[in-house]
Scaffold this motif. Structure first.
Motif, PDB file in Angstrom:
ATOM      1  N   SER A 128       0.819  -1.212   0.000  1.00 21.59           N
ATOM      2  CA  SER A 128       0.000   0.000   0.000  1.00 21.59           C
ATOM      3  C   SER A 128       0.852   1.261   0.000  1.00 21.59           C
ATOM      4  O   SER A 128       1.885   1.314   0.644  1.00 21.59           O
ATOM      5  CB  SER A 128      -0.881  -0.008   1.262  1.00 21.59           C
ATOM      6  OG  SER A 128      -1.270   1.302   1.583  1.00 21.59           O
ATOM      7  N   ARG A 148      -5.701  -5.497   4.768  1.00 20.67           N
ATOM      8  CA  ARG A 148      -6.326  -4.205   4.569  1.00 20.67           C
ATOM      9  C   ARG A 148      -5.337  -3.061   4.734  1.00 20.67           C
ATOM     10  O   ARG A 148      -5.419  -2.045   4.052  1.00 20.67           O
ATOM     11  CB  ARG A 148      -7.459  -4.047   5.591  1.00 20.67           C
ATOM     12  CG  ARG A 148      -8.631  -3.364   4.953  1.00 20.67           C
ATOM     13  CD  ARG A 148      -9.865  -3.461   5.765  1.00 20.67           C
ATOM     14  NE  ARG A 148     -10.598  -2.229   5.547  1.00 20.67           N
ATOM     15  CZ  ARG A 148     -11.886  -2.152   5.257  1.00 20.67           C
ATOM     16  NH1 ARG A 148     -12.596  -3.261   5.163  1.00 20.67           N
ATOM     17  NH2 ARG A 148     -12.463  -1.001   5.073  1.00 20.67           N
ATOM     18  N   ASN A 149      -4.402  -3.239   5.646  1.00 21.81           N
ATOM     19  CA  ASN A 149      -3.456  -2.158   5.905  1.00 21.81           C
ATOM     20  C   ASN A 149      -2.281  -2.126   4.941  1.00 21.81           C
ATOM     21  O   ASN A 149      -1.752  -1.058   4.651  1.00 21.81           O
ATOM     22  CB  ASN A 149      -2.898  -2.265   7.329  1.00 21.81           C
ATOM     23  CG  ASN A 149      -3.905  -1.825   8.355  1.00 21.81           C
ATOM     24  OD1 ASN A 149      -4.629  -0.868   8.149  1.00 21.81           O
ATOM     25  ND2 ASN A 149      -3.965  -2.546   9.463  1.00 21.81           N
ATOM     26  N   PHE A 150      -1.879  -3.286   4.473  1.00 16.11           N
ATOM     27  CA  PHE A 150      -0.621  -3.316   3.728  1.00 16.11           C
ATOM     28  C   PHE A 150      -0.747  -3.606   2.248  1.00 16.11           C
ATOM     29  O   PHE A 150       0.143  -3.267   1.481  1.00 16.11           O
ATOM     30  CB  PHE A 150       0.335  -4.339   4.353  1.00 16.11           C
ATOM     31  CG  PHE A 150       0.603  -4.078   5.799  1.00 16.11           C
ATOM     32  CD1 PHE A 150       1.026  -2.822   6.215  1.00 16.11           C
ATOM     33  CD2 PHE A 150       0.413  -5.068   6.752  1.00 16.11           C
ATOM     34  CE1 PHE A 150       1.273  -2.560   7.552  1.00 16.11           C
ATOM     35  CE2 PHE A 150       0.650  -4.816   8.092  1.00 16.11           C
ATOM     36  CZ  PHE A 150       1.070  -3.563   8.497  1.00 16.11           C
ATOM     37  N   VAL A 151      -1.832  -4.262   1.865  1.00 17.93           N
ATOM     38  CA  VAL A 151      -1.953  -4.651   0.460  1.00 17.93           C
ATOM     39  C   VAL A 151      -2.701  -3.574  -0.331  1.00 17.93           C
ATOM     40  O   VAL A 151      -3.815  -3.205   0.022  1.00 17.93           O
ATOM     41  CB  VAL A 151      -2.680  -6.008   0.333  1.00 17.93           C
ATOM     42  CG1 VAL A 151      -2.803  -6.391  -1.130  1.00 17.93           C
ATOM     43  CG2 VAL A 151      -1.942  -7.075   1.116  1.00 17.93           C
ATOM     44  N   ALA A 152      -2.042  -3.093  -1.351  1.00 14.33           N
ATOM     45  CA  ALA A 152      -2.682  -2.085  -2.215  1.00 14.33           C
ATOM     46  C   ALA A 152      -3.808  -2.747  -2.987  1.00 14.33           C
ATOM     47  O   ALA A 152      -3.726  -3.920  -3.346  1.00 14.33           O
ATOM     48  CB  ALA A 152      -1.653  -1.493  -3.173  1.00 14.33           C
ATOM     49  N   GLU A 153      -4.900  -1.987  -3.206  1.00 14.26           N
ATOM     50  CA  GLU A 153      -5.989  -2.617  -3.976  1.00 14.26           C
ATOM     51  C   GLU A 153      -5.912  -2.250  -5.450  1.00 14.26           C
ATOM     52  O   GLU A 153      -5.118  -1.462  -5.906  1.00 14.26           O
ATOM     53  CB  GLU A 153      -7.372  -2.274  -3.390  1.00 14.26           C
ATOM     54  CG  GLU A 153      -7.716  -0.834  -3.378  1.00 14.26           C
ATOM     55  CD  GLU A 153      -7.499  -0.210  -2.000  1.00 14.26           C
ATOM     56  OE1 GLU A 153      -8.216   0.714  -1.653  1.00 14.26           O
ATOM     57  OE2 GLU A 153      -6.588  -0.640  -1.288  1.00 14.26           O
ATOM     58  N   ASP A 161       0.221   3.817   1.416  1.00 19.51           N
ATOM     59  CA  ASP A 161       0.087   4.509   2.700  1.00 19.51           C
ATOM     60  C   ASP A 161       1.357   4.469   3.538  1.00 19.51           C
ATOM     61  O   ASP A 161       1.596   5.355   4.357  1.00 19.51           O
ATOM     62  CB  ASP A 161      -1.050   3.901   3.541  1.00 19.51           C
ATOM     63  CG  ASP A 161      -2.420   4.325   3.052  1.00 19.51           C
ATOM     64  OD1 ASP A 161      -2.476   5.121   2.096  1.00 19.51           O
ATOM     65  OD2 ASP A 161      -3.425   3.856   3.620  1.00 19.51           O
ATOM     66  N   LEU A 179      -4.572   4.187   9.956  1.00 23.88           N
ATOM     67  CA  LEU A 179      -4.894   2.776  10.164  1.00 23.88           C
ATOM     68  C   LEU A 179      -6.356   2.611  10.571  1.00 23.88           C
ATOM     69  O   LEU A 179      -7.055   1.732  10.063  1.00 23.88           O
ATOM     70  CB  LEU A 179      -3.995   2.181  11.253  1.00 23.88           C
ATOM     71  CG  LEU A 179      -2.512   2.007  10.895  1.00 23.88           C
ATOM     72  CD1 LEU A 179      -1.721   1.595  12.119  1.00 23.88           C
ATOM     73  CD2 LEU A 179      -2.339   0.978   9.771  1.00 23.88           C
ATOM     74  N   ARG A 226      -8.642   3.155   7.644  1.00 23.37           N
ATOM     75  CA  ARG A 226      -8.563   2.061   6.695  1.00 23.37           C
ATOM     76  C   ARG A 226      -9.245   0.803   7.218  1.00 23.37           C
ATOM     77  O   ARG A 226      -9.861   0.048   6.458  1.00 23.37           O
ATOM     78  CB  ARG A 226      -7.091   1.780   6.410  1.00 23.37           C
ATOM     79  CG  ARG A 226      -6.891   1.382   4.981  1.00 23.37           C
ATOM     80  CD  ARG A 226      -5.489   1.453   4.526  1.00 23.37           C
ATOM     81  NE  ARG A 226      -5.346   0.417   3.496  1.00 23.37           N
ATOM     82  CZ  ARG A 226      -4.714   0.602   2.370  1.00 23.37           C
ATOM     83  NH1 ARG A 226      -4.150   1.765   2.102  1.00 23.37           N
ATOM     84  NH2 ARG A 226      -4.627  -0.366   1.503  1.00 23.37           N
ATOM     85  N   ASN A 227      -9.127   0.586   8.531  1.00 22.57           N
ATOM     86  CA  ASN A 227      -9.685  -0.641   9.095  1.00 22.57           C
ATOM     87  C   ASN A 227     -11.175  -0.561   9.386  1.00 22.57           C
ATOM     88  O   ASN A 227     -11.866  -1.564   9.319  1.00 22.57           O
ATOM     89  CB  ASN A 227      -8.956  -0.999  10.396  1.00 22.57           C
ATOM     90  CG  ASN A 227      -7.594  -1.581  10.124  1.00 22.57           C
ATOM     91  OD1 ASN A 227      -7.419  -2.370   9.202  1.00 22.57           O
ATOM     92  ND2 ASN A 227      -6.625  -1.171  10.918  1.00 22.57           N
ATOM     93  N   THR A 272      -6.850 -10.388   8.178  1.00 20.92           N
ATOM     94  CA  THR A 272      -7.696  -9.366   7.544  1.00 20.92           C
ATOM     95  C   THR A 272      -7.106  -7.973   7.702  1.00 20.92           C
ATOM     96  O   THR A 272      -7.003  -7.201   6.739  1.00 20.92           O
ATOM     97  CB  THR A 272      -9.107  -9.366   8.179  1.00 20.92           C
ATOM     98  OG1 THR A 272      -9.623 -10.690   8.164  1.00 20.92           O
ATOM     99  CG2 THR A 272     -10.036  -8.422   7.445  1.00 20.92           C
ATOM    100  N   LEU A 273      -6.714  -7.656   8.933  1.00 17.22           N
ATOM    101  CA  LEU A 273      -6.167  -6.329   9.206  1.00 17.22           C
ATOM    102  C   LEU A 273      -4.899  -6.085   8.399  1.00 17.22           C
ATOM    103  O   LEU A 273      -4.703  -5.015   7.817  1.00 17.22           O
ATOM    104  CB  LEU A 273      -5.856  -6.179  10.699  1.00 17.22           C
ATOM    105  CG  LEU A 273      -7.056  -6.111  11.655  1.00 17.22           C
ATOM    106  CD1 LEU A 273      -6.595  -6.173  13.100  1.00 17.22           C
ATOM    107  CD2 LEU A 273      -7.864  -4.845  11.396  1.00 17.22           C
TER     108      LEU A 273
END
Lengths: 195, 195
Positions: free
Chosen positions: A145, A190-195, A147, B187, B190-191, A186-187
DNA sequence: TCTGTCACTTGACACGGTGTAAATTGACAT
DNA sequence: ATGTCAATTTACACCGTGTCAAGTGACAGA
Protein backbone atom coordinates in the motif's frame (compact mmCIF):
# COMPACT_ATOMS: atom_id res chain seq x y z
CA UNK A 1 28.33 -39.46 34.80
CA UNK A 2 27.65 -36.32 32.83
CA UNK A 3 24.39 -37.92 31.72
CA UNK A 4 22.90 -37.60 35.20
CA UNK A 5 24.04 -34.00 35.14
CA UNK A 6 22.35 -33.44 31.82
CA UNK A 7 19.29 -35.24 33.02
CA UNK A 8 18.82 -32.86 35.90
CA UNK A 9 19.34 -29.85 33.70
CA UNK A 10 16.73 -30.89 31.21
CA UNK A 11 14.42 -31.94 34.02
CA UNK A 12 14.70 -28.41 35.36
CA UNK A 13 13.95 -26.96 31.96
CA UNK A 14 10.97 -29.21 31.45
CA UNK A 15 9.67 -28.25 34.86
CA UNK A 16 10.16 -24.57 34.12
CA UNK A 17 8.23 -24.89 30.89
CA UNK A 18 5.38 -26.74 32.58
CA UNK A 19 5.17 -24.38 35.53
CA UNK A 20 5.36 -21.22 33.45
CA UNK A 21 2.69 -22.50 31.13
CA UNK A 22 0.42 -23.57 33.97
CA UNK A 23 0.72 -20.25 35.76
CA UNK A 24 0.78 -18.05 32.68
CA UNK A 25 4.24 -16.94 33.75
CA UNK A 26 3.11 -15.33 36.97
CA UNK A 27 4.41 -16.09 40.43
CA UNK A 28 6.81 -18.83 39.45
CA UNK A 29 9.74 -18.66 41.86
CA UNK A 30 13.06 -20.49 41.82
CA UNK A 31 11.79 -22.40 44.83
CA UNK A 32 8.75 -23.70 42.94
CA UNK A 33 10.74 -24.89 39.99
CA UNK A 34 13.31 -26.61 42.21
CA UNK A 35 10.72 -28.36 44.30
CA UNK A 36 8.82 -29.67 41.30
CA UNK A 37 12.06 -30.79 39.67
CA UNK A 38 12.86 -32.73 42.84
CA UNK A 39 15.92 -30.80 43.93
CA UNK A 40 16.64 -27.98 46.32
CA UNK A 41 16.53 -24.34 45.39
CA UNK A 42 20.27 -24.11 45.91
CA UNK A 43 20.92 -26.94 43.49
CA UNK A 44 19.16 -24.90 40.82
CA UNK A 45 21.96 -22.41 41.07
CA UNK A 46 24.45 -25.15 40.27
CA UNK A 47 22.87 -25.27 36.82
CA UNK A 48 21.68 -21.71 36.25
CA UNK A 49 23.39 -18.89 38.03
CA UNK A 50 20.44 -16.50 37.93
CA UNK A 51 16.73 -16.62 37.35
CA UNK A 52 17.17 -14.68 34.13
CA UNK A 53 19.66 -17.23 32.87
CA UNK A 54 17.23 -20.04 33.62
CA UNK A 55 14.42 -18.28 31.77
CA UNK A 56 16.62 -17.58 28.81
CA UNK A 57 17.79 -21.18 28.66
CA UNK A 58 14.15 -22.18 28.85
CA UNK A 59 13.36 -20.15 25.73
CA UNK A 60 15.94 -22.06 23.72
CA UNK A 61 14.70 -25.32 25.14
CA UNK A 62 11.15 -24.41 24.27
CA UNK A 63 12.08 -23.37 20.74
CA UNK A 64 13.63 -26.76 20.19
CA UNK A 65 10.66 -28.47 21.78
CA UNK A 66 8.08 -26.67 19.70
CA UNK A 67 10.03 -26.54 16.49
CA UNK A 68 10.04 -22.80 16.07
CA UNK A 69 12.22 -23.00 12.99
CA UNK A 70 10.14 -25.44 11.00
CA UNK A 71 7.07 -23.38 11.56
CA UNK A 72 8.48 -20.65 9.41
CA UNK A 73 9.04 -22.84 6.39
CA UNK A 74 5.64 -22.21 4.76
CA UNK A 75 6.19 -18.50 5.12
CA UNK A 76 9.68 -18.62 3.62
CA UNK A 77 8.66 -20.72 0.69
CA UNK A 78 5.53 -18.81 -0.25
CA UNK A 79 5.79 -17.50 -3.79
CA UNK A 80 3.35 -14.64 -3.61
CA UNK A 81 3.73 -11.73 -1.18
CA UNK A 82 0.23 -11.96 0.22
CA UNK A 83 0.63 -15.66 0.90
CA UNK A 84 3.86 -15.00 2.65
CA UNK A 85 2.21 -12.42 4.86
CA UNK A 86 -0.62 -14.81 5.69
CA UNK A 87 1.75 -17.68 6.37
CA UNK A 88 3.88 -15.56 8.64
CA UNK A 89 0.91 -14.38 10.67
CA UNK A 90 -0.30 -17.95 10.90
CA UNK A 91 3.07 -19.25 12.04
CA UNK A 92 3.91 -16.59 14.58
CA UNK A 93 0.36 -16.05 15.75
CA UNK A 94 -0.02 -19.70 16.57
CA UNK A 95 3.36 -19.82 18.22
CA UNK A 96 2.52 -17.10 20.75
CA UNK A 97 0.13 -19.15 22.89
CA UNK A 98 2.75 -21.86 23.17
CA UNK A 99 5.37 -19.53 24.58
CA UNK A 100 3.05 -17.14 26.36
CA UNK A 101 3.85 -18.10 29.95
CA UNK A 102 7.56 -17.87 29.39
CA UNK A 103 7.23 -14.68 27.39
CA UNK A 104 5.24 -13.09 30.17
CA UNK A 105 7.82 -14.03 32.80
CA UNK A 106 10.68 -12.73 30.67
CA UNK A 107 8.77 -9.60 29.83
CA UNK A 108 8.17 -8.93 33.51
CA UNK A 109 11.92 -9.02 34.14
CA UNK A 110 12.71 -6.84 31.14
CA UNK A 111 12.40 -3.57 33.01
CA UNK A 112 14.74 -4.51 35.82
CA UNK A 113 17.09 -7.14 34.46
CA UNK A 114 19.64 -6.28 31.85
CA UNK A 115 20.16 -9.84 30.63
CA UNK A 116 16.45 -10.57 30.40
CA UNK A 117 15.92 -7.37 28.44
CA UNK A 118 18.65 -8.26 26.00
CA UNK A 119 17.35 -11.78 25.50
CA UNK A 120 13.81 -10.61 24.94
CA UNK A 121 14.77 -7.81 22.60
CA UNK A 122 16.92 -10.12 20.55
CA UNK A 123 14.00 -12.48 20.23
CA UNK A 124 11.74 -9.67 19.12
CA UNK A 125 14.36 -8.51 16.65
CA UNK A 126 14.31 -11.96 15.09
CA UNK A 127 10.54 -11.84 14.89
CA UNK A 128 10.80 -8.42 13.30
CA UNK A 129 12.92 -9.87 10.54
CA UNK A 130 10.03 -12.13 9.69
CA UNK A 131 7.78 -9.09 9.47
CA UNK A 132 10.28 -7.31 7.31
CA UNK A 133 10.59 -10.27 4.97
CA UNK A 134 6.83 -10.47 4.60
CA UNK A 135 6.58 -6.78 3.82
CA UNK A 136 9.47 -7.00 1.39
CA UNK A 137 7.69 -9.82 -0.38
CA UNK A 138 4.78 -7.44 -0.89
CA UNK A 139 7.14 -4.79 -2.18
CA UNK A 140 8.58 -7.24 -4.70
CA UNK A 141 5.10 -7.93 -5.97
CA UNK A 142 4.54 -4.19 -6.08
CA UNK A 143 1.63 -4.77 -3.80
CA UNK A 144 2.53 -2.70 -0.76
CA UNK A 145 0.00 0.00 0.00
CA UNK A 146 1.13 3.53 -0.81
CA UNK A 147 0.09 4.51 2.70
CA UNK A 148 3.29 3.22 4.25
CA UNK A 149 6.96 2.95 3.51
CA UNK A 150 8.33 -0.60 3.82
CA UNK A 151 10.06 0.37 7.04
CA UNK A 152 6.92 1.87 8.47
CA UNK A 153 4.83 -1.10 7.39
CA UNK A 154 7.31 -3.38 9.12
CA UNK A 155 7.05 -1.36 12.33
CA UNK A 156 3.27 -1.61 12.20
CA UNK A 157 3.13 -5.32 11.46
CA UNK A 158 5.69 -5.96 14.15
CA UNK A 159 3.58 -4.05 16.64
CA UNK A 160 0.32 -5.63 15.54
CA UNK A 161 1.81 -9.06 16.13
CA UNK A 162 3.21 -8.33 19.57
CA UNK A 163 2.65 -10.76 22.40
CA UNK A 164 0.90 -7.98 24.32
CA UNK A 165 -1.63 -7.51 21.57
CA UNK A 166 -2.26 -11.23 21.38
CA UNK A 167 -2.75 -11.19 25.14
CA UNK A 168 -5.18 -8.31 25.00
CA UNK A 169 -7.28 -9.72 22.20
CA UNK A 170 -7.44 -13.35 23.26
CA UNK A 171 -7.22 -13.17 27.04
CA UNK A 172 -8.78 -9.80 27.81
CA UNK A 173 -11.27 -9.58 24.98
CA UNK A 174 -11.87 -13.31 25.01
CA UNK A 175 -11.26 -13.94 21.33
CA UNK A 176 -10.72 -17.55 20.36
CA UNK A 177 -7.33 -18.20 18.81
CA UNK A 178 -8.87 -18.85 15.38
CA UNK A 179 -10.59 -15.51 15.41
CA UNK A 180 -7.34 -13.84 16.41
CA UNK A 181 -5.50 -15.35 13.45
CA UNK A 182 -8.27 -14.64 11.00
CA UNK A 183 -8.72 -11.06 12.09
CA UNK A 184 -5.02 -10.30 12.06
CA UNK A 185 -4.81 -11.58 8.52
CA UNK A 186 -7.70 -9.37 7.54
CA UNK A 187 -6.17 -6.33 9.21
CA UNK A 188 -2.77 -6.94 7.64
CA UNK A 189 -4.30 -7.32 4.21
CA UNK A 190 -6.33 -4.21 4.57
CA UNK A 191 -3.46 -2.16 5.91
CA UNK A 192 -0.62 -3.32 3.73
CA UNK A 193 -1.95 -4.65 0.46
CA UNK A 194 -2.68 -2.09 -2.22
CA UNK A 195 -5.99 -2.62 -3.98
CA UNK B 1 -3.76 22.87 60.33
CA UNK B 2 -5.18 20.51 57.76
CA UNK B 3 -3.64 22.71 55.11
CA UNK B 4 -0.15 21.66 56.06
CA UNK B 5 -1.38 18.09 55.96
CA UNK B 6 -2.83 18.62 52.52
CA UNK B 7 0.31 20.39 51.44
CA UNK B 8 2.45 17.40 52.21
CA UNK B 9 0.09 15.07 50.46
CA UNK B 10 0.04 17.09 47.29
CA UNK B 11 3.77 17.64 47.54
CA UNK B 12 4.15 13.86 47.58
CA UNK B 13 1.90 13.51 44.57
CA UNK B 14 3.75 16.19 42.65
CA UNK B 15 7.02 14.50 43.46
CA UNK B 16 5.68 11.14 42.38
CA UNK B 17 4.54 12.59 39.06
CA UNK B 18 7.89 14.26 38.47
CA UNK B 19 9.93 11.23 39.42
CA UNK B 20 7.86 8.76 37.45
CA UNK B 21 8.01 10.97 34.41
CA UNK B 22 11.75 11.52 34.70
CA UNK B 23 12.47 7.81 35.08
CA UNK B 24 9.84 6.57 32.68
CA UNK B 25 8.27 4.77 35.60
CA UNK B 26 11.20 2.48 36.23
CA UNK B 27 13.05 2.07 39.51
CA UNK B 28 11.13 4.64 41.48
CA UNK B 29 11.00 3.44 45.08
CA UNK B 30 9.02 4.76 48.05
CA UNK B 31 12.35 5.91 49.43
CA UNK B 32 13.08 8.07 46.39
CA UNK B 33 9.73 9.76 46.43
CA UNK B 34 9.93 10.46 50.16
CA UNK B 35 13.41 11.88 49.96
CA UNK B 36 12.57 14.19 47.08
CA UNK B 37 9.39 15.29 48.85
CA UNK B 38 11.48 16.19 51.88
CA UNK B 39 10.10 13.62 54.27
CA UNK B 40 11.06 10.18 55.48
CA UNK B 41 9.96 6.99 53.83
CA UNK B 42 7.89 6.13 56.89
CA UNK B 43 6.02 9.41 56.73
CA UNK B 44 4.90 8.44 53.25
CA UNK B 45 2.94 5.61 54.80
CA UNK B 46 1.06 8.13 56.93
CA UNK B 47 -0.47 9.41 53.69
CA UNK B 48 -0.58 6.32 51.50
CA UNK B 49 -0.70 2.94 53.07
CA UNK B 50 0.82 1.06 50.14
CA UNK B 51 2.81 1.81 47.05
CA UNK B 52 -0.13 0.80 44.91
CA UNK B 53 -2.36 3.26 46.72
CA UNK B 54 0.13 6.04 46.11
CA UNK B 55 0.35 5.23 42.42
CA UNK B 56 -3.39 5.10 42.09
CA UNK B 57 -3.80 8.42 43.88
CA UNK B 58 -1.17 9.80 41.53
CA UNK B 59 -3.25 8.83 38.50
CA UNK B 60 -6.19 10.86 39.76
CA UNK B 61 -3.91 13.73 40.59
CA UNK B 62 -2.39 13.57 37.15
CA UNK B 63 -5.77 13.43 35.46
CA UNK B 64 -6.74 16.60 37.24
CA UNK B 65 -3.42 18.19 36.43
CA UNK B 66 -3.54 17.40 32.74
CA UNK B 67 -7.24 17.91 32.27
CA UNK B 68 -8.03 14.47 30.97
CA UNK B 69 -11.74 15.22 30.85
CA UNK B 70 -11.59 18.37 28.77
CA UNK B 71 -9.44 16.66 26.22
CA UNK B 72 -12.32 14.46 25.24
CA UNK B 73 -14.68 17.32 24.47
CA UNK B 74 -13.79 17.61 20.77
CA UNK B 75 -14.36 13.89 20.38
CA UNK B 76 -17.72 13.98 22.14
CA UNK B 77 -19.00 16.94 20.19
CA UNK B 78 -17.94 15.76 16.76
CA UNK B 79 -20.95 15.48 14.49
CA UNK B 80 -19.60 13.00 11.98
CA UNK B 81 -18.40 9.53 12.93
CA UNK B 82 -15.07 9.80 11.18
CA UNK B 83 -14.33 13.10 12.88
CA UNK B 84 -15.17 11.56 16.21
CA UNK B 85 -12.77 8.69 15.56
CA UNK B 86 -10.01 11.11 14.58
CA UNK B 87 -10.65 13.34 17.56
CA UNK B 88 -10.58 10.42 19.94
CA UNK B 89 -7.30 9.13 18.59
CA UNK B 90 -5.87 12.61 18.79
CA UNK B 91 -7.01 13.10 22.38
CA UNK B 92 -5.98 9.75 23.78
CA UNK B 93 -2.88 9.38 21.65
CA UNK B 94 -1.55 12.69 22.87
CA UNK B 95 -2.46 11.90 26.43
CA UNK B 96 -0.38 8.73 26.55
CA UNK B 97 3.04 10.40 26.60
CA UNK B 98 1.92 12.56 29.49
CA UNK B 99 0.98 9.61 31.67
CA UNK B 100 3.50 7.13 30.33
CA UNK B 101 5.83 6.98 33.35
CA UNK B 102 2.96 6.40 35.74
CA UNK B 103 1.25 3.97 33.41
CA UNK B 104 4.42 1.95 33.14
CA UNK B 105 4.84 1.78 36.92
CA UNK B 106 1.24 0.76 37.43
CA UNK B 107 1.44 -1.75 34.62
CA UNK B 108 4.51 -3.31 36.20
CA UNK B 109 2.56 -3.92 39.40
CA UNK B 110 -0.46 -5.24 37.60
CA UNK B 111 0.72 -8.82 37.58
CA UNK B 112 1.43 -9.03 41.27
CA UNK B 113 -0.77 -6.47 42.96
CA UNK B 114 -4.51 -6.90 43.07
CA UNK B 115 -5.30 -3.24 43.71
CA UNK B 116 -2.99 -1.99 41.00
CA UNK B 117 -4.53 -4.43 38.54
CA UNK B 118 -8.00 -3.27 39.38
CA UNK B 119 -7.09 0.40 39.07
CA UNK B 120 -5.37 -0.10 35.76
CA UNK B 121 -8.11 -2.26 34.31
CA UNK B 122 -10.75 0.23 35.33
CA UNK B 123 -8.81 2.95 33.62
CA UNK B 124 -8.54 0.88 30.47
CA UNK B 125 -12.23 0.12 30.63
CA UNK B 126 -12.92 3.84 30.63
CA UNK B 127 -10.66 4.29 27.66
CA UNK B 128 -12.46 1.44 25.95
CA UNK B 129 -15.73 3.30 26.30
CA UNK B 130 -14.20 6.07 24.25
CA UNK B 131 -13.30 3.53 21.58
CA UNK B 132 -16.79 2.09 21.69
CA UNK B 133 -18.37 5.52 21.35
CA UNK B 134 -16.20 6.31 18.35
CA UNK B 135 -17.10 3.03 16.69
CA UNK B 136 -20.79 3.54 17.47
CA UNK B 137 -20.60 6.96 15.85
CA UNK B 138 -19.44 5.21 12.69
CA UNK B 139 -22.26 2.73 12.98
CA UNK B 140 -24.77 5.57 13.26
CA UNK B 141 -23.41 7.05 10.05
CA UNK B 142 -23.63 3.60 8.54
CA UNK B 143 -19.93 3.88 7.87
CA UNK B 144 -18.49 0.94 9.79
CA UNK B 145 -16.63 -1.50 7.57
CA UNK B 146 -18.43 -4.78 6.98
CA UNK B 147 -15.23 -6.56 8.01
CA UNK B 148 -15.96 -6.17 11.71
CA UNK B 149 -18.85 -6.19 14.12
CA UNK B 150 -19.03 -3.07 16.32
CA UNK B 151 -17.83 -5.11 19.27
CA UNK B 152 -14.92 -6.53 17.33
CA UNK B 153 -14.02 -3.13 15.94
CA UNK B 154 -14.01 -1.76 19.47
CA UNK B 155 -11.69 -4.54 20.61
CA UNK B 156 -9.33 -3.77 17.77
CA UNK B 157 -9.32 -0.02 18.22
CA UNK B 158 -8.85 -0.48 21.94
CA UNK B 159 -5.86 -2.71 21.32
CA UNK B 160 -4.37 -0.48 18.64
CA UNK B 161 -4.44 2.43 21.06
CA UNK B 162 -2.85 0.60 23.96
CA UNK B 163 -0.05 2.20 25.90
CA UNK B 164 2.18 -0.74 24.96
CA UNK B 165 1.67 -0.10 21.29
CA UNK B 166 2.43 3.57 21.73
CA UNK B 167 5.57 2.55 23.59
CA UNK B 168 6.65 0.18 20.89
CA UNK B 169 6.08 2.56 18.02
CA UNK B 170 7.47 5.74 19.54
CA UNK B 171 10.14 4.52 21.92
CA UNK B 172 11.28 1.30 20.28
CA UNK B 173 10.73 2.18 16.64
CA UNK B 174 11.63 5.82 17.21
CA UNK B 175 8.53 7.33 15.66
CA UNK B 176 7.91 10.98 16.48
CA UNK B 177 4.65 11.59 18.27
CA UNK B 178 3.15 13.34 15.27
CA UNK B 179 3.84 10.38 13.07
CA UNK B 180 2.27 8.09 15.65
CA UNK B 181 -0.94 10.11 15.68
CA UNK B 182 -1.10 10.46 11.96
CA UNK B 183 -0.45 6.80 11.28
CA UNK B 184 -2.97 5.63 13.82
CA UNK B 185 -5.59 7.79 12.23
CA UNK B 186 -4.76 6.32 8.85
CA UNK B 187 -4.89 2.78 10.16
CA UNK B 188 -8.18 3.34 11.96
CA UNK B 189 -9.74 4.85 8.87
CA UNK B 190 -8.56 2.06 6.69
CA UNK B 191 -9.68 -0.64 9.09
CA UNK B 192 -12.99 0.69 10.25
CA UNK B 193 -14.44 3.05 7.67
CA UNK B 194 -16.32 1.43 4.84
CA UNK B 195 -15.52 2.84 1.43
C1' DT C 1 39.13 -51.41 50.46
C1' DC C 2 40.65 -46.91 50.43
C1' DT C 3 40.44 -42.44 48.03
C1' DG C 4 38.80 -38.94 45.21
C1' DT C 5 35.24 -36.83 42.64
C1' DC C 6 30.83 -35.06 41.73
C1' DA C 7 25.90 -33.90 42.25
C1' DC C 8 23.31 -32.60 45.63
C1' DT C 9 21.82 -31.34 50.53
C1' DT C 10 21.56 -28.64 54.81
C1' DG C 11 21.53 -24.57 57.15
C1' DA C 12 22.85 -20.09 57.34
C1' DC C 13 23.27 -15.43 55.81
C1' DA C 14 23.31 -10.90 52.82
C1' DC C 15 20.68 -7.70 50.16
C1' DG C 16 16.90 -4.79 48.37
C1' DG C 17 12.37 -3.24 48.72
C1' DT C 18 7.91 -3.04 51.08
C1' DG C 19 5.39 -2.58 55.08
C1' DT C 20 4.79 -2.22 60.48
C1' DA C 21 5.48 -0.65 65.17
C1' DA C 22 6.79 2.18 69.23
C1' DA C 23 8.78 5.89 71.34
C1' DT C 24 10.12 10.68 70.62
C1' DT C 25 10.24 15.60 68.97
C1' DG C 26 8.51 20.08 67.81
C1' DA C 27 4.96 23.20 66.45
C1' DC C 28 0.62 24.99 67.12
C1' DA C 29 -4.01 25.85 69.43
C1' DT C 30 -6.81 26.28 73.58
C1' DA D 1 0.46 23.92 80.80
C1' DT D 2 -1.79 20.54 78.04
C1' DG D 3 -3.26 18.11 74.12
C1' DT D 4 -3.03 17.20 69.34
C1' DC D 5 -0.92 15.98 65.28
C1' DA D 6 2.53 15.52 61.66
C1' DA D 7 6.71 13.83 61.22
C1' DT D 8 11.06 11.63 62.97
C1' DT D 9 14.14 7.83 64.59
C1' DT D 10 15.13 3.27 65.20
C1' DA D 11 14.09 -1.24 64.75
C1' DC D 12 12.17 -5.21 62.90
C1' DA D 13 9.34 -8.67 59.78
C1' DC D 14 8.56 -10.60 55.25
C1' DC D 15 9.64 -12.12 50.61
C1' DG D 16 12.45 -13.54 46.88
C1' DT D 17 17.06 -13.77 44.89
C1' DG D 18 21.64 -14.99 45.30
C1' DT D 19 25.93 -16.76 48.10
C1' DC D 20 28.66 -19.67 51.05
C1' DA D 21 30.56 -23.53 53.70
C1' DA D 22 30.30 -27.94 55.44
C1' DG D 23 28.50 -32.38 54.89
C1' DT D 24 26.35 -36.68 52.56
C1' DG D 25 26.07 -40.51 49.49
C1' DA D 26 27.03 -42.81 45.33
C1' DC D 27 30.10 -44.27 42.06
C1' DA D 28 34.86 -45.02 39.73
C1' DG D 29 39.59 -46.29 39.67
C1' DA D 30 43.84 -48.12 41.87
Amino acid sequence: MSSKNLDTRTRILETAVALLEANQGRGVRMMDIAKRAGITRQALYLHFSTRAELLIATTFFLDELKGSEERLVPSRTAQIGIDRLDAFIEAWGNYIPEIYGLAKALLAMRDTDEAAAKAWDERMRDMREGCEAAINALVSDNMLSRDHSPQQATDILWTMLSVRNWEQLTIECGWPQKKYIKTLKTLARRNFVAE
